[in-house]
Design an enzyme around this catalytic site. Structure first.
Site, PDB file in Angstrom:
ATOM      1  N   ASP A  18      54.492  38.036  84.004  1.00 17.59           N
ATOM      2  CA  ASP A  18      54.664  37.050  85.226  1.00 17.59           C
ATOM      3  C   ASP A  18      53.589  35.642  85.006  1.00 17.59           C
ATOM      4  OD1 ASP A  18      56.579  38.737  85.579  1.00 17.59           O
ATOM      5  OD2 ASP A  18      55.698  39.608  87.531  1.00 17.59           O
ATOM      6  N   LYS A  78      62.967  39.448  85.989  1.00 20.31           N
ATOM      7  CA  LYS A  78      63.016  40.778  87.058  1.00 20.31           C
ATOM      8  C   LYS A  78      62.796  40.309  88.538  1.00 20.31           C
ATOM      9  CE  LYS A  78      58.043  41.629  86.606  1.00 20.31           C
ATOM     10  NZ  LYS A  78      57.658  41.575  87.884  1.00 20.31           N
ATOM     11  N   CYS A 111      52.340  42.867  90.876  1.00 19.23           N
ATOM     12  CA  CYS A 111      53.333  43.213  89.734  1.00 19.23           C
ATOM     13  C   CYS A 111      52.609  43.880  88.659  1.00 19.23           C
ATOM     14  CB  CYS A 111      53.834  41.943  89.162  1.00 19.23           C
ATOM     15  SG  CYS A 111      55.119  41.270  90.235  1.00 19.23           S
TER      16      CYS A 111
END
Length: 191
Positions: A18, A78, A111
């Site tokens: 990310d 996601k 994350c």
């Protein structure tokens, strides 16, 4: 004989989590993190270490930052915090026999934390390249690293990964990786 935690290129992968435009502008160490992830990716490519990446809701958070996007393969998006929820990520590691996963990206306490715990629960060995991870706030980053180390993740650095993947100066890519190290050192000195 290698120690069970020793990284070797043949059984390793790197997962970049990310590193997206709208998130990175909030990370105080964004330039250093980007530089260190780029170094890791360049070394991984030279040493044939599997590379994977994810993006968290790119429609809202934007794409991966440009310096890394060009170095990364397909980046499944996601909604779950864990990258293990992205299609094909875990399956590809298993299919290619990669059980030692180096993580880089953001944010360490969200994350990265969720991904680490899921990978550990799935039987993978997880390595956290601490100089290639970040959160908006240092307290969140540092606390997450302590928690994840206690959970079984191995703390390491980008340069350590590269040298561990090679195993020695006799490696055919040693000079190329050494050039990446020198290039990174110059960039660090200029920042």
């Amino acid at each position: 004989m290698a120690h069970p935690t020793q990284l070797m290129a043949r059984d390793a992968a790197i997962l970049v989590i990310d590193v997206q435009e709208k998130l990175m502008v909030k990370i105080p160490t964004a330039a250093a993190i980007t530089r260190n992830i780029a170094f890791l990716l360049d070394a991984a490519k030279l040493l044939e270490v599997q590379i994977a990446a994810t993006e968290q809701y790119p429609k809202g958070l934007g794409p991966t930052v440009k310096p890394l996007a060009d170095r990364l393969p397909h980046r499944p998006d996601k909604l779950a915090f864990s990258s293990c929820g992205a299609p094909g990520v875990v399956e590809t590691f298993r299919d290619k026999g990669r059980d030692k996963i180096v993580l880089a990206g953001i944010e360490t306490h969200v994350c990265v934390l969720h991904t680490t715990l899921d990978l550990l629960a799935a039987g993978f060995h997880v390595y956290l390249a601490v100089d290639a991870l970040a959160s908006r706030y240092a307290i969140d980053h540092e606390t997450a690293l302590r928690r994840l180390e206690k959970a079984g993740a191995v703390l390491t650095t980008s340069e350590t990964c590269a040298f561990e993947w090679m195993g020695g100066s006799q490696h055919p890519q040693f000079k190329a990786v050494s050039a990446l190290v020198q290039e990174r050192m110059k960039a660090m000195a200029q920042s």
